[in-house]
Design a protein around this motif. Structure first.
Motif, PDB file in Angstrom:
ATOM      1  N   PRO A  56      -8.079  35.127 -44.851  1.00  0.00           N
ATOM      2  CA  PRO A  56      -8.462  36.308 -44.071  1.00  0.00           C
ATOM      3  C   PRO A  56      -7.813  37.579 -44.619  1.00  0.00           C
ATOM      4  N   PRO A  57      -8.221  38.732 -44.123  1.00  0.00           N
ATOM      5  CA  PRO A  57      -7.497  39.960 -44.461  1.00  0.00           C
ATOM      6  C   PRO A  57      -6.016  39.814 -44.126  1.00  0.00           C
ATOM      7  N   CYS A  58      -5.188  40.460 -44.907  1.00  0.00           N
ATOM      8  CA  CYS A  58      -3.733  40.333 -44.717  1.00  0.00           C
ATOM      9  C   CYS A  58      -3.233  41.076 -43.484  1.00  0.00           C
ATOM     10  N   ILE A  59      -4.134  41.734 -42.769  1.00  0.00           N
ATOM     11  CA  ILE A  59      -3.762  42.431 -41.532  1.00  0.00           C
ATOM     12  C   ILE A  59      -4.026  41.564 -40.300  1.00  0.00           C
ATOM     13  N   ILE A  60      -4.499  40.341 -40.494  1.00  0.00           N
ATOM     14  CA  ILE A  60      -4.828  39.480 -39.364  1.00  0.00           C
ATOM     15  C   ILE A  60      -3.616  39.273 -38.453  1.00  0.00           C
ATOM     16  N   ASN A  61      -3.880  39.130 -37.153  1.00  0.00           N
ATOM     17  CA  ASN A  61      -2.776  38.894 -36.217  1.00  0.00           C
ATOM     18  C   ASN A  61      -2.821  37.460 -35.675  1.00  0.00           C
ATOM     19  N   GLU A  62      -1.830  37.112 -34.881  1.00  0.00           N
ATOM     20  CA  GLU A  62      -1.698  35.745 -34.375  1.00  0.00           C
ATOM     21  C   GLU A  62      -2.881  35.348 -33.501  1.00  0.00           C
ATOM     22  N   GLU A  63      -3.327  36.255 -32.652  1.00  0.00           N
ATOM     23  CA  GLU A  63      -4.454  35.957 -31.766  1.00  0.00           C
ATOM     24  C   GLU A  63      -5.716  35.642 -32.579  1.00  0.00           C
ATOM     25  N   GLU A  64      -5.972  36.431 -33.612  1.00  0.00           N
ATOM     26  CA  GLU A  64      -7.155  36.214 -34.443  1.00  0.00           C
ATOM     27  C   GLU A  64      -7.060  34.912 -35.236  1.00  0.00           C
ATOM     28  N   MET A  65      -5.871  34.603 -35.706  1.00  0.00           N
ATOM     29  CA  MET A  65      -5.680  33.363 -36.455  1.00  0.00           C
ATOM     30  C   MET A  65      -5.949  32.149 -35.560  1.00  0.00           C
ATOM     31  N   LYS A  66      -5.420  32.179 -34.356  1.00  0.00           N
ATOM     32  CA  LYS A  66      -5.628  31.059 -33.437  1.00  0.00           C
ATOM     33  C   LYS A  66      -7.087  30.956 -33.010  1.00  0.00           C
ATOM     34  N   LYS A  67      -7.742  32.098 -32.858  1.00  0.00           N
ATOM     35  CA  LYS A  67      -9.164  32.113 -32.539  1.00  0.00           C
ATOM     36  C   LYS A  67      -9.964  31.403 -33.632  1.00  0.00           C
ATOM     37  N   ALA A  68      -9.640  31.680 -34.884  1.00  0.00           N
ATOM     38  CA  ALA A  68     -10.333  31.046 -36.008  1.00  0.00           C
ATOM     39  C   ALA A  68     -10.106  29.543 -36.006  1.00  0.00           C
ATOM     40  N   PHE A  69      -8.894  29.113 -35.726  1.00  0.00           N
ATOM     41  CA  PHE A  69      -8.585  27.686 -35.785  1.00  0.00           C
ATOM     42  C   PHE A  69      -9.203  26.900 -34.624  1.00  0.00           C
ATOM     43  N   ILE A  70      -9.499  27.550 -33.523  1.00  0.00           N
ATOM     44  CA  ILE A  70     -10.241  26.871 -32.451  1.00  0.00           C
ATOM     45  C   ILE A  70     -11.629  26.504 -32.969  1.00  0.00           C
ATOM     46  N   ALA A  71     -12.257  27.436 -33.698  1.00  0.00           N
ATOM     47  CA  ALA A  71     -13.586  27.184 -34.261  1.00  0.00           C
ATOM     48  C   ALA A  71     -13.519  26.169 -35.397  1.00  0.00           C
ATOM     49  N   ILE A  72     -12.460  26.243 -36.201  1.00  0.00           N
ATOM     50  CA  ILE A  72     -12.277  25.276 -37.291  1.00  0.00           C
ATOM     51  C   ILE A  72     -12.121  23.870 -36.724  1.00  0.00           C
ATOM     52  N   ASP A  73     -11.329  23.742 -35.685  1.00  0.00           N
ATOM     53  CA  ASP A  73     -11.115  22.452 -35.023  1.00  0.00           C
ATOM     54  C   ASP A  73     -12.454  21.854 -34.566  1.00  0.00           C
ATOM     55  N   LYS A  74     -13.294  22.690 -33.972  1.00  0.00           N
ATOM     56  CA  LYS A  74     -14.601  22.257 -33.492  1.00  0.00           C
ATOM     57  C   LYS A  74     -15.492  21.817 -34.657  1.00  0.00           C
ATOM     58  N   ALA A  75     -15.475  22.578 -35.755  1.00  0.00           N
ATOM     59  CA  ALA A  75     -16.295  22.241 -36.924  1.00  0.00           C
ATOM     60  C   ALA A  75     -15.824  20.946 -37.579  1.00  0.00           C
ATOM     61  N   LEU A  76     -14.518  20.717 -37.568  1.00  0.00           N
ATOM     62  CA  LEU A  76     -13.981  19.493 -38.172  1.00  0.00           C
ATOM     63  C   LEU A  76     -14.324  18.252 -37.359  1.00  0.00           C
ATOM     64  N   ASP A  77     -14.570  18.427 -36.064  1.00  0.00           N
ATOM     65  CA  ASP A  77     -15.061  17.304 -35.254  1.00  0.00           C
ATOM     66  C   ASP A  77     -16.387  16.794 -35.822  1.00  0.00           C
ATOM     67  N   ILE A  78     -17.206  17.720 -36.287  1.00  0.00           N
ATOM     68  CA  ILE A  78     -18.485  17.341 -36.906  1.00  0.00           C
ATOM     69  C   ILE A  78     -18.225  16.564 -38.189  1.00  0.00           C
ATOM     70  N   ALA A  79     -17.319  17.065 -39.021  1.00  0.00           N
ATOM     71  CA  ALA A  79     -17.021  16.430 -40.300  1.00  0.00           C
ATOM     72  C   ALA A  79     -16.432  15.030 -40.109  1.00  0.00           C
ATOM     73  N   ASP A  80     -15.695  14.832 -39.028  1.00  0.00           N
ATOM     74  CA  ASP A  80     -15.125  13.500 -38.768  1.00  0.00           C
ATOM     75  C   ASP A  80     -16.214  12.432 -38.673  1.00  0.00           C
ATOM     76  N   GLY A  81     -17.407  12.837 -38.261  1.00  0.00           N
ATOM     77  CA  GLY A  81     -18.509  11.888 -38.126  1.00  0.00           C
ATOM     78  C   GLY A  81     -19.061  11.399 -39.455  1.00  0.00           C
ATOM     79  N   TYR A  82     -18.595  11.978 -40.554  1.00  0.00           N
ATOM     80  CA  TYR A  82     -19.071  11.591 -41.882  1.00  0.00           C
ATOM     81  C   TYR A  82     -18.027  10.808 -42.660  1.00  0.00           C
ATOM     82  N   VAL A  83     -16.945  10.453 -42.005  1.00  0.00           N
ATOM     83  CA  VAL A  83     -15.885   9.702 -42.663  1.00  0.00           C
ATOM     84  C   VAL A  83     -16.212   8.218 -42.631  1.00  0.00           C
ATOM     85  N   GLU A  84     -15.903   7.512 -43.723  1.00  0.00           N
ATOM     86  CA  GLU A  84     -16.160   6.066 -43.796  1.00  0.00           C
ATOM     87  C   GLU A  84     -15.220   5.324 -42.857  1.00  0.00           C
TER      88      GLU A  84
END
Length: 447
Positions: A419-447
C-alpha cells in the motif's frame, strides 16, 4: 472524497475511447474490461460509479506518498507556470535541488545522478555507465527479476516477460536467487553455507572475471515475489564484487523511498552499492522520472570521458519539482517512519493469516513490501496455480477483494501487499478483513 470530477466526465466516452483507441501494456487487448478511474486521494481511488477502493497496491507500487498529495500537486503547478522545459544541457533549479536532496538520503558515497524518464531507462543507462567505467561488458542478473521493459532492461530481466521479445541485448548472464522458501539448492537458511552466493562466484569464474562489468540485482525482489535476502547474502555479494573488480548495481526502482521501512532497500543490509537505480517512489509517479545514482569512484572513472547517455526529457523540470516536493514530504511527514511502523503491523497480521488458512505456504514482508504465497499443499509447496499461470482460484480471490473495495496486485500464486506508505492502522486492518475473507475461498482449492 469529492465527486465533482466524476460528475463532469462522460464515463461512457472514457470507456469507449479507451476500447477503440488505447493499447494497454502486458495485456491481451481483446479480453480487457478496464475500470474507469477519474479521481483519487490519499490511499483511495474511485471508479466511474462512485465506488471507493482502498489502494493496497499503491497502483504499480509507486504511489508511496499516496494519491494527489497537495504539496506535490502545488509544486507541479508552480513549476509549470515558471518553466515547463529546457534542454538537459542547461542547469535548472528543480534538477539541481533534487540532485542535492538525493545525495543526502542515498547510501554513503552516492553523490552524482543521471536523470531518466523511469525505471527501465535508468537500468539501461546504469549498464552503459558500468561498461564505460570498467571497460568490461558482461552483466550478471538473476532469473527471478524484473528490470524493465525496454530492450536492454528486458534483457537483464529474468521473468517470463523476457523470452517473448528475445533476442534482446547480448552479454547478460543469469544466476539463481536467494529465494529461501524455495531454495534452488535444496538448503535451509542457517544451514545453507550461502550456496546462492557461491553459485554466483562459480558463474563468474566460468564467464571469466575480466569480462564481467557488473552484477545487477533488486535490493528486495519485487514483482517476482518479494524475496528478502538474508543479510549475509549482500555482505558476501559485496565482497565478491570487490574481489573480482565487478560493480554492484542495486535496482531500487520498486524497493526505494520508504517501501521497506528505510529510504532504500539496500539500507536494511548495510552494504554500499557502486550504482543504484531509482524511479517510482522518487516522486510517486506524479510525473515520469527515474535516476541513476553513481558512487564517487564510478563518477571519477567516467568524468573525463564523453558520456554516451542522453534523453530529451532527462531531468525534466516539472518532474524534478515533483520529486523535490515528494522527498520533502517523506521527511516532514515522517512517511518512511510510518512505513516501518505499519510494516511491523503487517508482519503481525500476516502471521495471523498463515495460522488460519491452509492455502498459505509462506508469508513475508519488509516494511510495506509484503507477499502472501498460496499453495495447494504445504508439504509439497505446489503453487495453487502454475508458475507464470493463472486460474479460477486467483480470479475468485481478486473478485472477492474488489467486491469489498480492496484493490491488490495479484500475480500467479502471489498476493502482494504494497500500500501507500501513508497507510494507517485502521486502513491496514480493513484490508486484512477482506484478505481473510478472500483466503477462505482459496482454502477450498487446497488438496
Amino acid at each position: 472524497m469529492n465527486t465533482n470530477i466524476c460528475d463532469k466526465v462522460n464515463t461512457n466516452d472514457v470507456y469507449e475511447n479507451d476500447r477503440n483507441h488505447v493499447i494497454h501494456s502486458w495485456s491481451v487487448q481483446s479480453k480487457l474490461n478496464p475500470l474507469v478511474v477519474n479521481e483519487a486521494k490519499g490511499c483511495y481511488f474511485k471508479d466511474d460509479k462512485g465506488k471507493e477502493y482502498l489502494d493496497m497496491a499503491a497502483q504499480l507500487v509507486n504511489q508511496n506518498i499516496g494519491h494527489q498529495h497537495p504539496k506535490v500537486v502545488q509544486a507541479i503547478k508552480e513549476q509549470a507556470e515558471k518553466l515547463c522545459y529546457v534542454v538537459p544541457s542547461f542547469a535548472t533549479e528543480s534538477r539541481s535541488s533534487l540532485a542535492k536532496l538525493l545525495s543526502e538520503v542515498t547510501p554513503k558515497g552516492i553523490n552524482h545522478f543521471f536523470f531518466t524518464n523511469g525505471g527501465s531507462d535508468a537500468n539501461e543507462n546504469a549498464i552503459k555507465i558500468a561498461r564505460m567505467a570498467t571497460g568490461k561488458w558482461k552483466i550478471i542478473s538473476r532469473y527471478r527479476s524484473y528490470h524493465g521493459s525496454t530492450y536492454g532492461a528486458i534483457a537483464m530481466t529474468g521473468d517470463p516477460r523476457r523470452p517473448p521479445v528475445e533476442p534482446a541485448m547480448p552479454g547478460v548472464v543469469r544466476v539463481f536467487d536467494p529465494y529461501c522458501y524455495r531454495c534452488t539448492f535444496g538448503k535451509e537458511h542457517g544451514k545453507c553455507n550461502m550456496e546462492c552466493v557461491k553459485h554466483i562466484e562459480e558463474t563468474i569464474m566460468y564467464e571469466n572475471p575480466d569480462t564481467v562489468a557488473a552484477i545487477i540485482i533488486e535490493a528486495v525482489t519485487g514483482s517476482n515475489g518479494i524475496f528478502i535476502p538474508p543479510k549475509e547474502y549482500f555482505t558476501e555479494l559485496r565482497a565478491l564484487c570487490d574481489k573480482y573488480k565487478i560493480l554492484l548495481i542495486v535496482d531500487e526502482v520498486m524497493s526505494g523511498f520508504g517501501r521497506t521501512g528505510e529510504w532504500f532497500g539496500i539500507d536494511n543490509f548495510e552494504v554500499l552499492p557502486d550504482i543504484m537505480t531509482m524511479a517510482k517512489g522518487i516522486n510517486s509517479g506524479y510525473i515520469p522520472l527515474g535516476a541513476v545514482g553513481l558512487s564517487d569512484e564510478v563518477t571519477k572513472a567516467i568524468y573525463d570521458k564523453n558520456l554516451f547517455c542522453g534523453l530529451t526529457y532527462s531531468g525534466h523540470p516539472v518532474a524534478c519539482a515533483a520529486a523535490v516536493a515528494t522527498i520533502k514530504a517523506y521527511k516532514e511527514e515522517k512517511i518512511i517512519e510510518n512505513a516501518k511502523l505499519q510494516g511491523t503491523l503487517m508482519t503481525e497480521l500476516l502471521e495471523e493469516q498463515i495460522k488460519k488458512h491452509k492455502c498459505i505456504g509462506n508469508v513475508r514482508n519488509i516494511g510495506l513490501f509484503g507477499c502472501i504465497e498460496l499453495v495447494k499443499n504445504r508439504n509439497t509447496k505446489e503453487p495453487i496455480v502454475p508458475w507464470n499461470g493463472s486460474g479460477e482460484v486467483m480470479d475468485k480471490v481478486k473478485k472477492s477483494l474488489m467486491d469489498d473495495g480492496i484493490y491488490m496486485y495479484i500475480r500467479w500464486n502471489y498476493i502482494f501487499i504494497v500500500p501507500p506508505c501513508i497507510i494507517n492502522e485502521e486502513e491496514m486492518k480493513k484490508a486484512f478483513i477482506a484478505i481473510d475473507k478472500a483466503l477462505d475461498i482459496a482454502d477450498g482449492y487446497v488438496e
